[in-house]
Design a protein around this motif. Structure first.
Motif, PDB file in Angstrom:
ATOM      1  N   GLN A  65       0.837  -1.203   0.000  1.00  0.00           N
ATOM      2  CA  GLN A  65       0.000   0.000   0.000  1.00  0.00           C
ATOM      3  C   GLN A  65       0.874   1.257   0.000  1.00  0.00           C
ATOM      4  O   GLN A  65       0.536   2.253  -0.644  1.00  0.00           O
ATOM      5  N   CYS A  66       1.973   1.202   0.704  1.00  0.00           N
ATOM      6  CA  CYS A  66       2.897   2.327   0.728  1.00  0.00           C
ATOM      7  C   CYS A  66       3.451   2.582  -0.677  1.00  0.00           C
ATOM      8  O   CYS A  66       3.539   3.734  -1.122  1.00  0.00           O
ATOM      9  N   MET A  67       3.811   1.531  -1.389  1.00  0.00           N
ATOM     10  CA  MET A  67       4.311   1.697  -2.757  1.00  0.00           C
ATOM     11  C   MET A  67       3.214   2.256  -3.659  1.00  0.00           C
ATOM     12  O   MET A  67       3.479   3.122  -4.495  1.00  0.00           O
ATOM     13  N   CYS A  68       1.995   1.787  -3.467  1.00  0.00           N
ATOM     14  CA  CYS A  68       0.879   2.307  -4.261  1.00  0.00           C
ATOM     15  C   CYS A  68       0.662   3.798  -3.992  1.00  0.00           C
ATOM     16  O   CYS A  68       0.426   4.575  -4.931  1.00  0.00           O
ATOM     17  N   ARG A  69       0.758   4.201  -2.747  1.00  0.00           N
ATOM     18  CA  ARG A  69       0.640   5.634  -2.425  1.00  0.00           C
ATOM     19  C   ARG A  69       1.753   6.430  -3.096  1.00  0.00           C
ATOM     20  O   ARG A  69       1.540   7.548  -3.556  1.00  0.00           O
ATOM     21  N   GLN A  73      -1.632   5.339  -7.229  1.00  0.00           N
ATOM     22  CA  GLN A  73      -2.661   4.449  -7.775  1.00  0.00           C
ATOM     23  C   GLN A  73      -2.801   3.220  -6.893  1.00  0.00           C
ATOM     24  O   GLN A  73      -2.034   3.042  -5.954  1.00  0.00           O
ATOM     25  N   GLN A  74      -3.796   2.380  -7.189  1.00  0.00           N
ATOM     26  CA  GLN A  74      -4.134   1.276  -6.304  1.00  0.00           C
ATOM     27  C   GLN A  74      -3.340   0.000  -6.542  1.00  0.00           C
ATOM     28  O   GLN A  74      -3.432  -0.931  -5.762  1.00  0.00           O
ATOM     29  N   ASP A  75      -2.587  -0.051  -7.630  1.00  0.00           N
ATOM     30  CA  ASP A  75      -1.765  -1.233  -7.906  1.00  0.00           C
ATOM     31  C   ASP A  75      -0.636  -0.825  -8.843  1.00  0.00           C
ATOM     32  O   ASP A  75      -0.445   0.360  -9.104  1.00  0.00           O
ATOM     33  N   TYR A  88       9.520   1.477  -4.939  1.00  0.00           N
ATOM     34  CA  TYR A  88      10.127   0.463  -4.079  1.00  0.00           C
ATOM     35  C   TYR A  88      11.185   1.081  -3.178  1.00  0.00           C
ATOM     36  O   TYR A  88      11.224   0.836  -1.974  1.00  0.00           O
ATOM     37  N   VAL A  89      12.041   1.911  -3.755  1.00  0.00           N
ATOM     38  CA  VAL A  89      13.118   2.522  -2.983  1.00  0.00           C
ATOM     39  C   VAL A  89      12.529   3.434  -1.903  1.00  0.00           C
ATOM     40  O   VAL A  89      12.923   3.358  -0.738  1.00  0.00           O
ATOM     41  N   ARG A  90      11.586   4.280  -2.269  1.00  0.00           N
ATOM     42  CA  ARG A  90      11.009   5.210  -1.288  1.00  0.00           C
ATOM     43  C   ARG A  90      10.229   4.476  -0.206  1.00  0.00           C
ATOM     44  O   ARG A  90      10.307   4.824   0.968  1.00  0.00           O
ATOM     45  N   ALA A  91       9.486   3.438  -0.586  1.00  0.00           N
ATOM     46  CA  ALA A  91       8.659   2.713   0.380  1.00  0.00           C
ATOM     47  C   ALA A  91       9.465   1.761   1.246  1.00  0.00           C
ATOM     48  O   ALA A  91       8.982   1.308   2.288  1.00  0.00           O
ATOM     49  N   SER A  92      10.669   1.450   0.837  1.00  0.00           N
ATOM     50  CA  SER A  92      11.491   0.509   1.588  1.00  0.00           C
ATOM     51  C   SER A  92      12.268   1.168   2.716  1.00  0.00           C
ATOM     52  O   SER A  92      13.092   0.521   3.361  1.00  0.00           O
ATOM     53  N   GLN A  93      12.032   2.408   2.963  1.00  0.00           N
ATOM     54  CA  GLN A  93      12.748   3.108   4.021  1.00  0.00           C
ATOM     55  C   GLN A  93      11.876   3.137   5.282  1.00  0.00           C
ATOM     56  O   GLN A  93      10.698   2.802   5.253  1.00  0.00           O
ATOM     57  N   ASN A  94      12.475   3.503   6.376  1.00  0.00           N
ATOM     58  CA  ASN A  94      11.795   3.569   7.673  1.00  0.00           C
ATOM     59  C   ASN A  94      11.218   2.219   8.101  1.00  0.00           C
ATOM     60  O   ASN A  94      10.045   2.103   8.449  1.00  0.00           O
TER      61      ASN A  94
END
Length: 182
Positions: A65-69, A73-75, A88-94
């Motif tokens: 869901q974080c990657m979708c945000r 979009q939803q997928d 992927y890179v941005r959502a893989s942090q924190n």
């Protein structure tokens, strides 16, 4: 247990894993953490294995869901490889400890959970290049490895990365995977 109670139970299970590890996950621990009855948990999760698999699906789903945000979009439908890599890179942090422990558990001990995480990796993460000559695929995979390395670093270190430094690292990692690089 209504759906909101199910989600509350999964959040409580995540906190138990975060604090005490995957081996500490039990009906008693989750019921106490969620302030629910053991019977209420059994209704939705008839075995510890069902609870653990549901927790994998829940945490992996939060990550997707974080990657979708990130892409708005939803997928991942219609997204090019670079856009997915950047999400992927941005959502893989924190990361948090629970996510790390669950992914390790899935990779080493739980085939069904491994499949849950693999479906998301297959959709969003740059795959291992099939040919050494495919420069773009190699660059995207190097960027994935760098993102995974930063995620792991943040998962196992008590010190947090300064947000401005993290932003710069994320910029540099995504630049690694861009097409047309020398």
């Amino acid at each position: 247990m209504r759906e909101s109670k199910r989600e509350a139970a999964l959040e409580a299970a995540k906190r138990v894993v975060q604090r005490d590890g995957v081996t500490a996950l039990s009906y008693e621990a989750v019921a106490a953490e969620a302030e629910l009855t053991k019977g209420g948990l059994l209704y939705h999760f008839p075995s510890r294995e069902n609870l653990l698999l549901a927790l994998h699906e829940y945490v992996a789903g939060q990550w997707e869901q974080c990657m979708c945000r990130e892409v708005g979009q939803q997928d991942d439908a219609g997204l090019d490889d670079q856009t997915k890599l950047e999400a992927y890179v941005r959502a893989s942090q924190n990361p948090d400890r629970a996510e790390l422990l669950l992914t390790l558990e899935a990779a080493t001990q739980n085939e069904a959970a491994h499949a849950v995480w693999s479906r998301i990796y297959d959709r969003w993460a740059a795959p291992m290049p099939v040919a050494a000559e495919d420069d773009e695929a190699v660059r995207r995979f190097i960027a994935r490895l760098a993102a995974d390395g930063l995620w792991l670093y943040e998962s196992i270190n008590e010190a947090t990365v300064d947000p401005q430094v993290r932003d710069r690292l994320v910029q540099e990692i995504t630049a690694l995977g861009q097409t047309g690089q020398p």
